[in-house]
Design a protein around this motif. Structure first.
Motif, PDB file in Angstrom:
ATOM      1  N   VAL A 155       0.781  -1.260   0.075  1.00 53.16           N
ATOM      2  CA  VAL A 155      -0.029   0.004   0.070  1.00 53.16           C
ATOM      3  C   VAL A 155       0.870   1.219   0.052  1.00 53.16           C
ATOM      4  O   VAL A 155       1.825   1.366   0.634  1.00 53.16           O
ATOM      5  CB  VAL A 155      -0.905   0.160   1.254  1.00 53.16           C
ATOM      6  CG1 VAL A 155      -0.180   0.127   2.585  1.00 53.16           C
ATOM      7  CG2 VAL A 155      -1.960   1.202   1.157  1.00 53.16           C
ATOM      8  N   SER A 156       0.610   2.479  -0.926  1.00 48.49           N
ATOM      9  CA  SER A 156       1.321   3.436  -0.781  1.00 48.49           C
ATOM     10  C   SER A 156       0.189   4.693  -0.656  1.00 48.49           C
ATOM     11  O   SER A 156      -0.570   4.666  -1.578  1.00 48.49           O
ATOM     12  CB  SER A 156       1.924   3.742  -2.229  1.00 48.49           C
ATOM     13  OG  SER A 156       3.134   2.820  -2.256  1.00 48.49           O
ATOM     14  N   LEU A 157       0.150   5.479   0.399  1.00 46.21           N
ATOM     15  CA  LEU A 157      -0.533   6.521   0.456  1.00 46.21           C
ATOM     16  C   LEU A 157      -0.088   7.848   0.911  1.00 46.21           C
ATOM     17  O   LEU A 157       1.283   7.975   1.323  1.00 46.21           O
ATOM     18  CB  LEU A 157      -1.454   6.052   1.495  1.00 46.21           C
ATOM     19  CG  LEU A 157      -2.517   5.174   1.404  1.00 46.21           C
ATOM     20  CD1 LEU A 157      -3.311   4.775   2.616  1.00 46.21           C
ATOM     21  CD2 LEU A 157      -3.634   5.217   0.170  1.00 46.21           C
ATOM     22  N   ARG A 158      -0.663   8.845   0.758  1.00 39.79           N
ATOM     23  CA  ARG A 158      -0.386  10.386   1.191  1.00 39.79           C
ATOM     24  C   ARG A 158      -1.268  10.797   2.117  1.00 39.79           C
ATOM     25  O   ARG A 158      -2.570  11.054   1.800  1.00 39.79           O
ATOM     26  CB  ARG A 158      -0.198  11.169   0.071  1.00 39.79           C
ATOM     27  CG  ARG A 158       0.292  12.733   0.426  1.00 39.79           C
ATOM     28  CD  ARG A 158       0.264  13.542  -0.855  1.00 39.79           C
ATOM     29  NE  ARG A 158       1.325  13.201  -1.929  1.00 39.79           N
ATOM     30  CZ  ARG A 158       1.071  12.761  -3.184  1.00 39.79           C
ATOM     31  NH1 ARG A 158      -0.423  12.835  -3.726  1.00 39.79           N
ATOM     32  NH2 ARG A 158       1.969  12.398  -3.806  1.00 39.79           N
ATOM     33  N   PRO A 159      -1.025  11.263   3.128  1.00 37.02           N
ATOM     34  CA  PRO A 159      -2.100  11.789   4.151  1.00 37.02           C
ATOM     35  C   PRO A 159      -2.665  13.209   3.615  1.00 37.02           C
ATOM     36  O   PRO A 159      -1.824  13.807   3.285  1.00 37.02           O
ATOM     37  CB  PRO A 159      -1.397  11.916   5.443  1.00 37.02           C
ATOM     38  CG  PRO A 159      -0.087  10.994   5.438  1.00 37.02           C
ATOM     39  CD  PRO A 159       0.224  11.122   3.885  1.00 37.02           C
ATOM     40  N   PRO A 160      -4.012  13.125   3.628  1.00 40.12           N
ATOM     41  CA  PRO A 160      -4.370  14.362   3.170  1.00 40.12           C
ATOM     42  C   PRO A 160      -4.460  15.461   4.029  1.00 40.12           C
ATOM     43  O   PRO A 160      -4.871  16.796   3.601  1.00 40.12           O
ATOM     44  CB  PRO A 160      -5.850  13.933   2.648  1.00 40.12           C
ATOM     45  CG  PRO A 160      -6.113  12.822   3.805  1.00 40.12           C
ATOM     46  CD  PRO A 160      -5.297  12.294   4.072  1.00 40.12           C
ATOM     47  N   SER A 161      -4.299  15.369   5.492  1.00 39.82           N
ATOM     48  CA  SER A 161      -4.249  16.367   6.238  1.00 39.82           C
ATOM     49  C   SER A 161      -3.382  15.966   7.498  1.00 39.82           C
ATOM     50  O   SER A 161      -2.928  14.739   7.729  1.00 39.82           O
ATOM     51  CB  SER A 161      -5.781  16.469   6.776  1.00 39.82           C
ATOM     52  OG  SER A 161      -6.385  15.446   7.560  1.00 39.82           O
ATOM     53  N   LEU A 162      -3.198  16.962   8.320  1.00 38.00           N
ATOM     54  CA  LEU A 162      -2.414  16.508   9.598  1.00 38.00           C
ATOM     55  C   LEU A 162      -3.147  15.818  10.511  1.00 38.00           C
ATOM     56  O   LEU A 162      -2.607  14.836  10.949  1.00 38.00           O
ATOM     57  CB  LEU A 162      -2.135  17.917  10.379  1.00 38.00           C
ATOM     58  CG  LEU A 162      -1.179  18.780   9.739  1.00 38.00           C
ATOM     59  CD1 LEU A 162      -1.168  20.218  10.709  1.00 38.00           C
ATOM     60  CD2 LEU A 162       0.112  18.352   9.880  1.00 38.00           C
ATOM     61  N   GLU A 163      -4.458  15.965  10.696  1.00 39.95           N
ATOM     62  CA  GLU A 163      -5.443  14.973  11.544  1.00 39.95           C
ATOM     63  C   GLU A 163      -5.417  13.386  11.180  1.00 39.95           C
ATOM     64  O   GLU A 163      -5.584  12.834  11.939  1.00 39.95           O
ATOM     65  CB  GLU A 163      -6.916  15.541  11.597  1.00 39.95           C
ATOM     66  CG  GLU A 163      -6.958  17.080  12.004  1.00 39.95           C
ATOM     67  CD  GLU A 163      -6.510  17.932  11.108  1.00 39.95           C
ATOM     68  OE1 GLU A 163      -6.169  19.251  11.761  1.00 39.95           O
ATOM     69  OE2 GLU A 163      -6.352  17.769   9.926  1.00 39.95           O
ATOM     70  N   SER A 164      -5.298  13.144   9.885  1.00 42.53           N
ATOM     71  CA  SER A 164      -5.325  11.949   9.210  1.00 42.53           C
ATOM     72  C   SER A 164      -3.873  11.156   9.432  1.00 42.53           C
ATOM     73  O   SER A 164      -3.710   9.998   9.204  1.00 42.53           O
ATOM     74  CB  SER A 164      -5.671  11.998   7.816  1.00 42.53           C
ATOM     75  OG  SER A 164      -4.640  12.483   7.120  1.00 42.53           O
ATOM     76  N   THR A 174       6.177  -4.180   1.999  1.00 41.84           N
ATOM     77  CA  THR A 174       6.370  -2.921   2.260  1.00 41.84           C
ATOM     78  C   THR A 174       5.227  -1.815   2.374  1.00 41.84           C
ATOM     79  O   THR A 174       4.218  -2.144   1.188  1.00 41.84           O
ATOM     80  CB  THR A 174       7.517  -2.211   1.261  1.00 41.84           C
ATOM     81  OG1 THR A 174       8.566  -3.182   1.021  1.00 41.84           O
ATOM     82  CG2 THR A 174       7.814  -0.882   1.422  1.00 41.84           C
ATOM     83  N   GLY A 175       5.093  -0.853   3.098  1.00 44.11           N
ATOM     84  CA  GLY A 175       3.989  -0.039   3.202  1.00 44.11           C
ATOM     85  C   GLY A 175       4.514   1.356   3.134  1.00 44.11           C
ATOM     86  O   GLY A 175       5.910   1.477   3.545  1.00 44.11           O
ATOM     87  N   PHE A 176       4.167   2.209   2.197  1.00 42.36           N
ATOM     88  CA  PHE A 176       4.852   3.414   1.888  1.00 42.36           C
ATOM     89  C   PHE A 176       3.906   4.564   2.454  1.00 42.36           C
ATOM     90  O   PHE A 176       2.746   4.624   1.888  1.00 42.36           O
ATOM     91  CB  PHE A 176       5.188   3.550   0.333  1.00 42.36           C
ATOM     92  CG  PHE A 176       5.846   4.931  -0.059  1.00 42.36           C
ATOM     93  CD1 PHE A 176       6.877   5.496   0.379  1.00 42.36           C
ATOM     94  CD2 PHE A 176       5.075   5.756  -0.913  1.00 42.36           C
ATOM     95  CE1 PHE A 176       7.304   6.658   0.304  1.00 42.36           C
ATOM     96  CE2 PHE A 176       5.650   6.939  -1.240  1.00 42.36           C
ATOM     97  CZ  PHE A 176       6.780   7.421  -0.817  1.00 42.36           C
TER      98      PHE A 176
END
Length: 594
Positions: free
Chosen positions: A127-136, A155-157
């Motif tokens: 899985v590869s993700l970008r947090p959309p906000s500080l809270e997330s 691997t997780g990214f």
């Protein structure tokens, strides 16, 4: 208290997950994450190359049983870190990679080290993700940590834009902390399938248990040892499966490997894959009618190269083997069979051949004699059944030959190039082992830990991939003992004589197409030991067994990193060949005895 920044939230999330060590290289913008982590009591180990850092984090995950953490910058940092991603995925090591990236509002404008890392890494990670906000941030880091760990590890990214790292949370109540992730649920095998497999094992004339590094990772050594002791089943460890059952156990067939493979008719495969390391389960290396019972956590692996997925078991090795031992009851394999006699004869013959090679004390030393000298000296300092030495080995000849000379009595004490045959992992793995076993609060450990000595056996070619990590070891006061087995070449060198090597180099410099240095050539007697000296460690150059014994003894007791440069024979007349590439390949017959 001022409102937390994104960097603080990221570091705090890692701490809340129980992370105690981060491997990586800092730069803009991730340096702030590393500093916040240090302030929270997390140890940051800064490397000289992201490849080595990512290798270290993946090995740390294997040794501790929880994802290792690697922190790198965006762009080229991610590209270099991909080496560790590939290595972790193929070896099934849990790894969490965190990388900085360009400010969100500058995407597509040619920002500093801009790279669409999510698109690049999605095909290569679980899985590869970008947090959309500080809270997330806490929730996303927690979930990716869990996903990289649960099931078949990988691997997780997490992509972390600079504006998120530098951002400030306006309302701290909206930032819920991450929670520790419990061990994954463990599965066993259904009764009917176990009954069939028990009958198959009992009917076998030549059974064999293959113990892979997955069994070591699963920490299933106690139940597997119980199985072997109660049933007398012969076993074969893969290179990193060594120590799950002690190498000294009488049922170990490692020194009769070829005979075991050729004759085995029922094979219980525990946490190993029937890939190139195990000759794909194919004849002529294997008995063409062998039945393979695969036990693996990954459903996709069941039936791979085995020919009969109906014999596979998806589940936790510890639980499955406990069930199997119970189902077998008082049954044990008779050790008076022709199969056992053949194994014993092969063991005696092969061990005598190995002893003969090791006893040859000519100069330059042979690999076997050098390794035997090191092993004998180490075990005069620590007993053979002791758990106080971790062996890290890489380099084609070095890794292959040393594997049978250094006995291991406990699991997770041998690391090598692994399934991907990755050269350059050695020094990163050694740093990971030192952190896992000698850290003040290693993950997955409780109470005081016995200190372990990390011993690296490096081919000169493999050492060159990450030699500057010696400085990393020195900077953090790691007393790692490194042997560089120096034959002046990849696989083998050109000459055992300096003047002859200079002649070959001269022909190369003259541009002659024949008679000069080959593609496998390395420098003549390069002074690798001087790297340690330059970094504040200790270096030794040795040519004889007496010098090697003295350097081993002194280096083991040194409280700092040591490099022993061991000059061995070039072996220039040897043919390059690979054991898994058998000629006249015979297809194994499919089908089942059930």
């Amino acid at each position: 208290m001022p409102p937390p920044t994104g960097a603080h939230i990221i570091a705090r999330s890692l701490r809340d997950l129980g992370v105690t060590v981060i491997f990586g290289i800092v730069g803009i913008p991730v340096v702030e994450i590393a500093e916040e982590a240090i302030n929270l009591g997390i140890r940051f180990i800064g490397f000289r190359n992201e490849q080595a850092a990512s290798y270290a984090a993946s090995a740390y995950g294997y040794l501790t049983g929880r994802p290792g953490i690697c922190l790198v910058v965006g762009g080229p940092g991610v590209l270099h870190g991909m080496a560790g991603i590939g290595n972790a995925n193929v070896n099934a090591f849990p790894l969490l990679l965190l990388a900085g990236s360009s400010e969100t509002n500058l995407v597509s404008r040619g920002a500093f080290q801009e790279l669409d890392a999510i698109s690049l890494l999605t095909p290569h990670t679980k899985v590869s993700l970008r947090p959309p906000s500080l809270e997330s941030i806490p929730d996303i880091i927690q979930n990716i940590y869990r996903i990289s760990w649960y099931g078949r590890p990988g691997t997780g990214f997490v992509d972390l834009p600079a504006d998120l790292i530098k951002g400030v949370a306006e309302d701290t109540e909206d930032v819920a902390p991450a929670s520790p992730v419990p061990d994954a649920p463990k599965a066993g095998v259904e009764e009917a399938r176990m009954f069939k497999i028990v009958q198959l094992i009992k009917s076998a004339k030549a059974p064999l248990v293959v113990i892979g590094k997955g069994a070591a990772y699963a920490k299933a050594e106690h139940v597997i040892r119980d199985l072997i002791d109660k049933t007398n089943l012969p076993f074969l460890p893969t290179p990193m499966g060594k120590g799950v059952v002690a190498d000294s156990h009488p049922a170990n067939t490692a020194s009769a490997r070829s005979t075991a493979l050729k004759e085995a008719d029922v094979v219980l495969v525990l946490g190993a894959r029937l890939n190139w390391i195990l000759h794909f389960g194919d004849a002529p290396k294997w008995n063409p009618v062998a039945e393979f019972v695969q036990v693996d956590i990954s459903a996709e692996e069941i039936g791979s190269n085995s020919g009969n997925p109906e014999l596979g078991i998806i589940g936790d090795i510890g639980i499955v083997i406990s069930q199997l031992t119970s189902a077998l009851g008082s049954w044990s394999y008779q050790t008076s069979t022709p199969y056992i006699q053949h194994l014993s004869a092969a063991k005696s013959k092969n061990e005598a051949t190995a002893a003969s090679k090791a006893s040859n004390s000519r100069t330059p030393m042979s690999y076997a004699h050098a390794f035997t000298t090191i092993e004998r000296t180490l075990h005069s300092l620590r007993p053979p059944d002791d758990a106080g030495i971790v062996y890290v080995s890489e380099g084609a000849n070095t890794m292959d030959i040393s594997r049978s000379i250094f006995p291991v009595s406990h699991p997770r004490l041998r690391l090598d190039a692994g399934t991907y045959a990755t050269m350059g992992v050695g020094l990163g793995y050694a740093i990971a082992a030192h952190a896992a076993y000698n850290g003040s609060a290693a993950e997955g450990q409780s109470g005081p830990q016995e200190r372990k000595k990390v011993v690296c056996l490096e081919g000169d070619s493999a050492f060159g991939f990450s030699a500057m990590e010696v400085e990393t070891m020195a900077r953090y006061g790691m007393d790692i003992l490194i042997f560089v087995i120096n034959n002046g070449g990849v696989y083998h060198g050109d000459s055992d004589d300096g003047e002859s090597w200079l002649e070959l180099q001269g022909k190369t410099l003259e541009g002659k197409s024949e008679g000069g240095l080959r593609s496998t050539s390395l420098g003549w007697e390069v002074g690798y030991e001087k790297i340690a000296e330059a970094c504040g460690g200790k270096g030794y150059l040795v040519r004889t067994s007496e010098e090697l014994e003295r350097a081993t003894r002194e280096g083991f007791r040194e409280g700092r990193v040591c490099v022993v440069n061991v000059i061995v024979e070039a072996g220039k007349g040897q043919k390059l060949e690979f054991g898994w590439q058998a000629s006249g390949k015979e297809k194994r017959k499919k089908g089942s005895k059930l």
